[in-house]
Design a protein around this motif. Sequence first.
Motif, PDB file in Angstrom:
ATOM      1  N   THR A 228     -14.000  -5.385 -63.335  1.00 37.18           N
ATOM      2  CA  THR A 228     -14.701  -4.207 -63.583  1.00 37.18           C
ATOM      3  C   THR A 228     -14.779  -3.318 -62.150  1.00 37.18           C
ATOM      4  O   THR A 228     -15.270  -3.993 -61.376  1.00 37.18           O
TER       5      THR A 228
ATOM      6  N   LEU B 201     -14.133   6.334 -73.230  1.00 38.93           N
ATOM      7  CA  LEU B 201     -14.628   6.323 -71.781  1.00 38.93           C
ATOM      8  C   LEU B 201     -15.754   7.260 -71.510  1.00 38.93           C
ATOM      9  O   LEU B 201     -15.687   8.411 -71.870  1.00 38.93           O
TER      10      LEU B 201
ATOM     11  N   GLY C 127     -14.831   0.708 -65.170  1.00 38.15           N
ATOM     12  CA  GLY C 127     -13.779   0.129 -66.289  1.00 38.15           C
ATOM     13  C   GLY C 127     -13.094  -0.798 -65.511  1.00 38.15           C
ATOM     14  O   GLY C 127     -12.795  -0.985 -64.436  1.00 38.15           O
TER      15      GLY C 127
ATOM     16  N   SER D 272      -9.159   0.335 -68.829  1.00 34.06           N
ATOM     17  CA  SER D 272      -9.403   1.784 -69.028  1.00 34.06           C
ATOM     18  C   SER D 272      -8.442   2.395 -67.694  1.00 34.06           C
ATOM     19  O   SER D 272      -8.075   3.519 -68.310  1.00 34.06           O
TER      20      SER D 272
ATOM     21  N   ARG E 255      -5.387   3.396 -69.942  1.00 33.95           N
ATOM     22  CA  ARG E 255      -5.591   4.082 -70.795  1.00 33.95           C
ATOM     23  C   ARG E 255      -5.629   5.601 -70.372  1.00 33.95           C
ATOM     24  O   ARG E 255      -5.165   6.710 -70.710  1.00 33.95           O
TER      25      ARG E 255
END
Length: 237
Positions: A9, A33, A46, A50, A53
């Motif tokens: 993360t 998000l 994220g 993330s 995307r």
Amino acid sequence: MFRIMETMTEKLFIVAAPGLEALTARELATLGLTGVTVAGGMELRGGLDSIYRANLHLRTASRILVRLGEFYAAAFSELRKKASRLPWERYLAPGQPVALRATCHKSRLYHSDAVIERVLGAIGDRLGQAAPLSAWDEESEGQPPQGVVIRLANNLCTISVDSSGALLHRRGYRLATAKAPLRETLAAAMVLASGWDGRAPLLDPFCGAGTILIEAALWARRIAPGKARRFTFMDWP
């Protein structure tokens, strides 16, 4: 084949052109998000999913940065020592070329070239092999070397790695570019800001290279803007 590391993360920064932050935030929300809108983009946390995307689907963002580390440094020796503690191995292989860009503001370390030299040395210290320095080219047609952004403000050093590569307005479908083209990110922002519903007739009376209409068609057909290109994160170790 990508293997998503669930435990990874990171603090991400979505770079957007001034004035487009609200549109980029709206796009992020459609991707599930959420973050904080700041000048020049969005901040959020994220994982690699993330990053995937955001790079693939955002139409108005310029690039996606991963915040590698943040620390205070008032001496060059301190900068190199602290920068060498960062997990460069997640994003760089030993001896891999890198492109560094530094800005300094109200800091004791005000010489950007010297800052770049120390961070480049820190990368070599961490990976056990010197990293060749490449030029930073914002308009690169091909896949540029791994980019690293260094910002010093009031002696606080923030180091980020670029996950995008070529700027995200480069969709990957153009075979040639005309003079003074409208960037695809701005064209997409114009379409999104217009309130067009994707079904009504759309007219561009000043159509040149067709950028606005192409971006509108991609959005209406729900085709990801990054579908036809590669990103730097695809080559991370």
